[in-house]
Design a protein around this motif. Structure first.
Motif, PDB file in Angstrom:
ATOM      1  N   ALA A   1       0.815  -1.212   0.000  1.00 59.08           N
ATOM      2  CA  ALA A   1       0.000   0.000   0.000  1.00 59.08           C
ATOM      3  C   ALA A   1       0.851   1.266   0.000  1.00 59.08           C
ATOM      4  O   ALA A   1       0.444   2.298  -0.544  1.00 59.08           O
ATOM      5  CB  ALA A   1      -0.942  -0.006   1.205  1.00 59.08           C
ATOM      6  N   THR A   2       2.034   1.200   0.610  1.00 55.06           N
ATOM      7  CA  THR A   2       2.934   2.364   0.593  1.00 55.06           C
ATOM      8  C   THR A   2       3.358   2.689  -0.828  1.00 55.06           C
ATOM      9  O   THR A   2       3.362   3.859  -1.245  1.00 55.06           O
ATOM     10  CB  THR A   2       4.171   2.092   1.464  1.00 55.06           C
ATOM     11  N   HIS A   3       3.702   1.664  -1.601  1.00 54.52           N
ATOM     12  CA  HIS A   3       4.070   1.880  -3.003  1.00 54.52           C
ATOM     13  C   HIS A   3       2.862   2.373  -3.802  1.00 54.52           C
ATOM     14  O   HIS A   3       3.007   3.196  -4.707  1.00 54.52           O
ATOM     15  CB  HIS A   3       4.592   0.583  -3.623  1.00 54.52           C
ATOM     16  N   ALA A   4       1.673   1.885  -3.469  1.00 55.70           N
ATOM     17  CA  ALA A   4       0.463   2.275  -4.186  1.00 55.70           C
ATOM     18  C   ALA A   4       0.191   3.775  -4.042  1.00 55.70           C
ATOM     19  O   ALA A   4      -0.322   4.408  -4.963  1.00 55.70           O
ATOM     20  CB  ALA A   4      -0.727   1.473  -3.681  1.00 55.70           C
ATOM     21  N   ARG A   5       0.534   4.337  -2.892  1.00 49.85           N
ATOM     22  CA  ARG A   5       0.290   5.770  -2.657  1.00 49.85           C
ATOM     23  C   ARG A   5       1.381   6.657  -3.252  1.00 49.85           C
ATOM     24  O   ARG A   5       1.243   7.878  -3.272  1.00 49.85           O
ATOM     25  CB  ARG A   5       0.197   6.030  -1.151  1.00 49.85           C
ATOM     26  N   ALA A   6       2.454   6.061  -3.727  1.00 48.77           N
ATOM     27  CA  ALA A   6       3.599   6.837  -4.204  1.00 48.77           C
ATOM     28  C   ALA A   6       3.392   7.314  -5.644  1.00 48.77           C
ATOM     29  O   ALA A   6       2.584   6.765  -6.397  1.00 48.77           O
ATOM     30  CB  ALA A   6       4.863   5.996  -4.120  1.00 48.77           C
ATOM     31  N   TYR A   7       4.149   8.355  -5.993  1.00 52.95           N
ATOM     32  CA  TYR A   7       4.256   8.777  -7.386  1.00 52.95           C
ATOM     33  C   TYR A   7       5.436   8.023  -8.017  1.00 52.95           C
ATOM     34  O   TYR A   7       6.340   7.568  -7.309  1.00 52.95           O
ATOM     35  CB  TYR A   7       4.476  10.278  -7.481  1.00 52.95           C
ATOM     36  N   PRO A   8       5.469   7.892  -9.343  1.00 50.42           N
ATOM     37  CA  PRO A   8       6.533   7.113  -9.982  1.00 50.42           C
ATOM     38  C   PRO A   8       7.943   7.528  -9.580  1.00 50.42           C
ATOM     39  O   PRO A   8       8.809   6.668  -9.373  1.00 50.42           O
ATOM     40  CB  PRO A   8       6.275   7.339 -11.479  1.00 50.42           C
ATOM     41  N   HIS A   9       8.208   8.830  -9.442  1.00 45.35           N
ATOM     42  CA  HIS A   9       9.569   9.265  -9.141  1.00 45.35           C
ATOM     43  C   HIS A   9       9.998   8.899  -7.718  1.00 45.35           C
ATOM     44  O   HIS A   9      11.191   8.955  -7.392  1.00 45.35           O
ATOM     45  CB  HIS A   9       9.700  10.780  -9.345  1.00 45.35           C
ATOM     46  N   GLU A  10       9.040   8.498  -6.875  1.00 44.08           N
ATOM     47  CA  GLU A  10       9.360   8.125  -5.507  1.00 44.08           C
ATOM     48  C   GLU A  10       9.737   6.642  -5.371  1.00 44.08           C
ATOM     49  O   GLU A  10      10.108   6.201  -4.284  1.00 44.08           O
ATOM     50  CB  GLU A  10       8.167   8.432  -4.592  1.00 44.08           C
ATOM     51  N   LEU A  11       9.648   5.897  -6.458  1.00 45.99           N
ATOM     52  CA  LEU A  11       9.975   4.481  -6.450  1.00 45.99           C
ATOM     53  C   LEU A  11      11.339   4.233  -7.089  1.00 45.99           C
ATOM     54  O   LEU A  11      11.819   5.037  -7.889  1.00 45.99           O
ATOM     55  CB  LEU A  11       8.909   3.688  -7.207  1.00 45.99           C
ATOM     56  N   SER A  12      11.932   3.104  -6.756  1.00 48.68           N
ATOM     57  CA  SER A  12      13.178   2.697  -7.402  1.00 48.68           C
ATOM     58  C   SER A  12      12.878   2.170  -8.802  1.00 48.68           C
ATOM     59  O   SER A  12      11.715   1.955  -9.176  1.00 48.68           O
ATOM     60  CB  SER A  12      13.854   1.604  -6.579  1.00 48.68           C
ATOM     61  N   GLY A  13      13.933   1.940  -9.583  1.00 49.95           N
ATOM     62  CA  GLY A  13      13.737   1.427 -10.937  1.00 49.95           C
ATOM     63  C   GLY A  13      13.025   0.086 -10.952  1.00 49.95           C
ATOM     64  O   GLY A  13      12.122  -0.147 -11.754  1.00 49.95           O
ATOM     65  N   GLY A  14      13.414  -0.820 -10.046  1.00 45.97           N
ATOM     66  CA  GLY A  14      12.762  -2.118  -9.986  1.00 45.97           C
ATOM     67  C   GLY A  14      11.322  -2.028  -9.545  1.00 45.97           C
ATOM     68  O   GLY A  14      10.448  -2.754 -10.050  1.00 45.97           O
ATOM     69  N   GLN A  15      11.017  -1.116  -8.621  1.00 51.17           N
ATOM     70  CA  GLN A  15       9.635  -0.937  -8.168  1.00 51.17           C
ATOM     71  C   GLN A  15       8.765  -0.343  -9.273  1.00 51.17           C
ATOM     72  O   GLN A  15       7.606  -0.742  -9.444  1.00 51.17           O
ATOM     73  CB  GLN A  15       9.615  -0.043  -6.924  1.00 51.17           C
ATOM     74  N   ARG A  16       9.313   0.602 -10.029  1.00 46.42           N
ATOM     75  CA  ARG A  16       8.553   1.160 -11.155  1.00 46.42           C
ATOM     76  C   ARG A  16       8.259   0.081 -12.191  1.00 46.42           C
ATOM     77  O   ARG A  16       7.160   0.027 -12.760  1.00 46.42           O
ATOM     78  CB  ARG A  16       9.314   2.320 -11.804  1.00 46.42           C
ATOM     79  N   GLN A  17       9.241  -0.790 -12.445  1.00 44.63           N
ATOM     80  CA  GLN A  17       9.022  -1.857 -13.416  1.00 44.63           C
ATOM     81  C   GLN A  17       7.924  -2.806 -12.943  1.00 44.63           C
ATOM     82  O   GLN A  17       7.074  -3.239 -13.721  1.00 44.63           O
ATOM     83  CB  GLN A  17      10.332  -2.627 -13.636  1.00 44.63           C
ATOM     84  N   ARG A  18       7.904  -3.114 -11.654  1.00 44.50           N
ATOM     85  CA  ARG A  18       6.863  -3.978 -11.104  1.00 44.50           C
ATOM     86  C   ARG A  18       5.497  -3.301 -11.178  1.00 44.50           C
ATOM     87  O   ARG A  18       4.481  -3.952 -11.459  1.00 44.50           O
ATOM     88  CB  ARG A  18       7.196  -4.344  -9.655  1.00 44.50           C
ATOM     89  N   ALA A  19       5.461  -1.993 -10.933  1.00 48.52           N
ATOM     90  CA  ALA A  19       4.203  -1.255 -11.040  1.00 48.52           C
ATOM     91  C   ALA A  19       3.672  -1.286 -12.469  1.00 48.52           C
ATOM     92  O   ALA A  19       2.457  -1.424 -12.698  1.00 48.52           O
ATOM     93  CB  ALA A  19       4.396   0.183 -10.572  1.00 48.52           C
TER      94      ALA A  19
END
Length: 320
Positions: A148-166
């Motif tokens: 849920a923390t990642h779900a509330r984030a904007y793309p620039h707030e995630l790492s490269g691997g997390q953005r790819q998973r999103a």
């Protein structure tokens, strides 16, 4: 006893030309034949400029203006080349979805991740209300390892691997039959690359969908898919079961790609093998085999006439 696979995708004699300078036409894809079954994974391998992404864009109905397409492409028996833009609106995301190469570019920087994963669910009316769509989107994110923390984030707030998973969660949100992943491990470290590829393969197994994985990295990709197709200059060079192609690469181009792979334990005094030259531009490709200027086996006829595609190989100098 496992059930037999069912044919999902059929690409037959696909050719794509693009507008060139001074009214000319440039042939970008030439007589491509591919099939993909439900529950099957296929990697399309080749250097940048080989025609891999253009093949994927054809399957998504996203070719550039002025492109001309010949051949036949069917998904679940429906001709994709016959769809108009309204029909494509129903197919994209729902029947066929794509994980694009650069997640930071593909994701909307102004929207939170959850809203972007919910979008295809709402667009295709797969949930009766927003609360159900939100629950489904959170479940998709959890499946790819995001909370849920990642779900509330904007793309620039995630790492490269997390953005790819999103981006994978977004592509899977409407439960497509065919997932296309275009260089999904670009700019990721070795551990994350393996994790993303393993995740994609596990999703294919769980959902019974088909995966078309596009990559330039033969060594990394080949052991995580069932079949390989090697492309160069807009043509298929070789195709077969991944294990067979790795054990006995037959086409000179496949052999060169395999020889150029990094080897674990190789010393600093053992440089990587280099394939001389580069992928030709569309205007440089003549009537023969596009690989002939770089091929150690090339003969005179290789420059004059393209070798026939046998379903497994296209080479004048290697026995079918």
């Amino acid at each position: 006893m496992s059930e037999p696979l069912q044919r999902l995708l059929r690409i037959h004699d696909l050719s794509v030309s693009l507008p060139g300078p001074r009214g000319t036409r440039l042939q970008a894809l030439r007589h491509v034949d591919l099939t993909l079954d439900r529950g099957e994974s296929l990697a399309l391998i080749g250097e940048s400029g080989s025609g891999k992404t253009l093949t994927a864009l054809t399957l998504m109905g996203l070719l550039p203006p002025g492109a001309h397409v010949d051949g036949d492409v069917t998904l679940s028996g429906q001709s994709l080349l016959a769809l108009d833009e309204d029909a494509w609106g129903h197919w994209r995301g729902r029947r066929v979805a794509m994980v694009f190469q650069e997640p930071l570019t593909a994701l909307n920087p102004l929207q939170r991740i959850l809203a972007q994963v919910m979008e295809p669910i709402l667009l295709h009316r797969l949930a009766p209300d927003r609360a159900t769509a939100r629950a489904h989107a959170l479940a998709q994110l959890a499946r790819v390892g995001l909370d849920a923390t990642h779900a509330r984030a904007y793309p620039h707030e995630l790492s490269g691997g997390q953005r790819q998973r999103a981006l994978i969660a977004m592509a899977l949100a409407a439960e497509p039959e065919l997932l296309i992943a275009d260089e999904p491990t670009t700019a990721l470290d070795a551990v994350l690359r393996l994790q993303i590829l393993d995740l994609l393969q596990s999703l294919v197994t769980e959902r019974g969908m088909a995966l078309l994985l596009i990559s330039h990295d033969l060594a990394l990709t080949a052991r995580r898919v069932q079949r390989l197709a090697v492309m160069y200059g807009g043509r298929l060079m070789e195709q077969g079961r991944a294990a067979d192609v790795l054990a006995h690469p037959r086409h000179p181009y496949t052999q060169a790609l395999w020889a150029a792979r990094p080897r674990l334990g190789a010393g600093r005094d053992q440089p990587l093998q280099v394939l001389p030259g580069g992928v030709p531009s569309l205007s440089q490709i003549g009537p023969g085999c596009p690989f002939h200027p770089r091929c150690p086996l090339a003969q005179a006829r290789c420059a004059q006439e393209a070798p026939p595609w046998t379903g497994h190989l296209a080479c004048w100098e290697v026995a079918p």
